[in-house]
Design a protein around this motif. Structure first.
Motif, PDB file in Angstrom:
ATOM      1  N   GLY A  30       0.556  -1.129   0.028  1.00  0.00           N
ATOM      2  CA  GLY A  30       0.036   0.023   0.274  1.00  0.00           C
ATOM      3  C   GLY A  30       0.799   1.281   0.085  1.00  0.00           C
ATOM      4  O   GLY A  30       0.350   2.253  -0.627  1.00  0.00           O
ATOM      5  N   ILE A  31       2.116   1.250   0.747  1.00  0.00           N
ATOM      6  CA  ILE A  31       2.926   2.369   0.881  1.00  0.00           C
ATOM      7  C   ILE A  31       3.535   2.562  -0.479  1.00  0.00           C
ATOM      8  O   ILE A  31       3.744   3.845  -0.987  1.00  0.00           O
ATOM      9  N   LEU A  32       3.784   1.573  -1.229  1.00  0.00           N
ATOM     10  CA  LEU A  32       4.522   1.674  -2.332  1.00  0.00           C
ATOM     11  C   LEU A  32       3.479   2.282  -3.600  1.00  0.00           C
ATOM     12  O   LEU A  32       3.873   3.219  -4.228  1.00  0.00           O
ATOM     13  N   PHE A  33       2.342   1.821  -3.570  1.00  0.00           N
ATOM     14  CA  PHE A  33       1.315   2.500  -4.372  1.00  0.00           C
ATOM     15  C   PHE A  33       1.095   3.920  -3.979  1.00  0.00           C
ATOM     16  O   PHE A  33       0.954   4.601  -4.980  1.00  0.00           O
ATOM     17  N   THR A  34       0.939   4.147  -2.706  1.00  0.00           N
ATOM     18  CA  THR A  34       0.707   5.611  -2.499  1.00  0.00           C
ATOM     19  C   THR A  34       1.858   6.322  -3.039  1.00  0.00           C
ATOM     20  O   THR A  34       1.817   7.558  -3.453  1.00  0.00           O
ATOM     21  N   ILE A  35       3.251   5.888  -2.663  1.00  0.00           N
ATOM     22  CA  ILE A  35       4.219   6.777  -3.031  1.00  0.00           C
ATOM     23  C   ILE A  35       4.297   6.915  -4.639  1.00  0.00           C
ATOM     24  O   ILE A  35       4.642   8.154  -5.236  1.00  0.00           O
TER      25      ILE A  35
END
Length: 217
Positions: A30-35
């Motif tokens: 999720g963090i990767l997608f957000t970034i």
């Protein structure tokens, strides 16, 4: 990726441990997608801002170039008219120098406008100098002034008529050049589609008549 390999190779004895690792992986993804999404939006916004700034700089430069062109054209026309009337038209070098200035201004214009618009503008400027040349203002002025002195008159119908035709052509071509430059800068044509604009020649004639210039009767 390491966690995925770990899960694939080893059996997890406790279900709560497996759930915890899955939660960590989900959070990490999720963090990767957000970034990634944030990076794309910031980059897109930066491109828009850069393009907006570039367009503003180009617009400002075009305004400056068009204004300078009209100023140089004004100086050139007034110089040759002044030389003609003051009997200094024989200074051919200065006339050539004035022409050279206009040619260099053409170069500046062409950098900032589409080719079709540039050619229209150049054609209008050429028409201004053509009408001036055909008016033979210098010789006509000398002849008519001499006639006025010999005949003890105060007004030359011939000179008046030639000045009327010259200034009418000058005004028509100059206003058309202004229209072309306006449309290129602002992309607005509606302002010139009114009835008043379609009859601009009548307004020019009325203005010249009120200034005391008129055609031969």
């Amino acid at each position: 990726a390491v966690l995925l390999v770990f899960i694939d190779k080893f059996h997890l004895p406790y279900e709560n441990i497996s759930d915890g690792i899955t939660a960590i992986i989900s959070a990490f993804i999720g963090i990767l997608f957000t970034i990634s999404a944030t990076s794309i939006l910031i980059n897109s916004q930066s491109n828009v801002e850069r393009q907006k700034e570039k367009n503003m700089m180009q617009f400002s430069k075009k305004q400056e170039t068009y204004h300078n062109f009209l100023m140089e054209l004004e100086k050139a026309v007034l110089i040759i008219l002044s030389r003609s009337i003051s009997n200094n038209d024989s200074k051919k070098f200065e006339n050539i120098d004035t022409l050279g200035t206009i040619i260099f201004e053409f170069g500046n214009l062409r950098m900032h406008m589409p080719e079709e618009i540039f050619l229209q503008t150049m054609d209008r400027v050429s028409e201004i100098f053509k009408v001036y040349r055909e008016s033979s203002l210098a010789s006509t002025y000398r002849e008519e002034i001499q006639k006025l002195q010999n005949e003890n008159k105060t007004k030359s119908i011939e000179l008046n008529s030639r000045l009327y035709n010259l200034f009418k052509s000058l005004a028509s071509q100059l206003l058309e050049i202004s229209k072309i430059l306006h449309q290129d800068l602002y992309g607005v044509e509606a302002d010139f589609d009114t009835n008043d604009s379609s009859h601009i020649e009548e307004y020019i004639s009325r203005f010249l008549n009120n200034c005391g210039l008129e055609t031969k009767l």
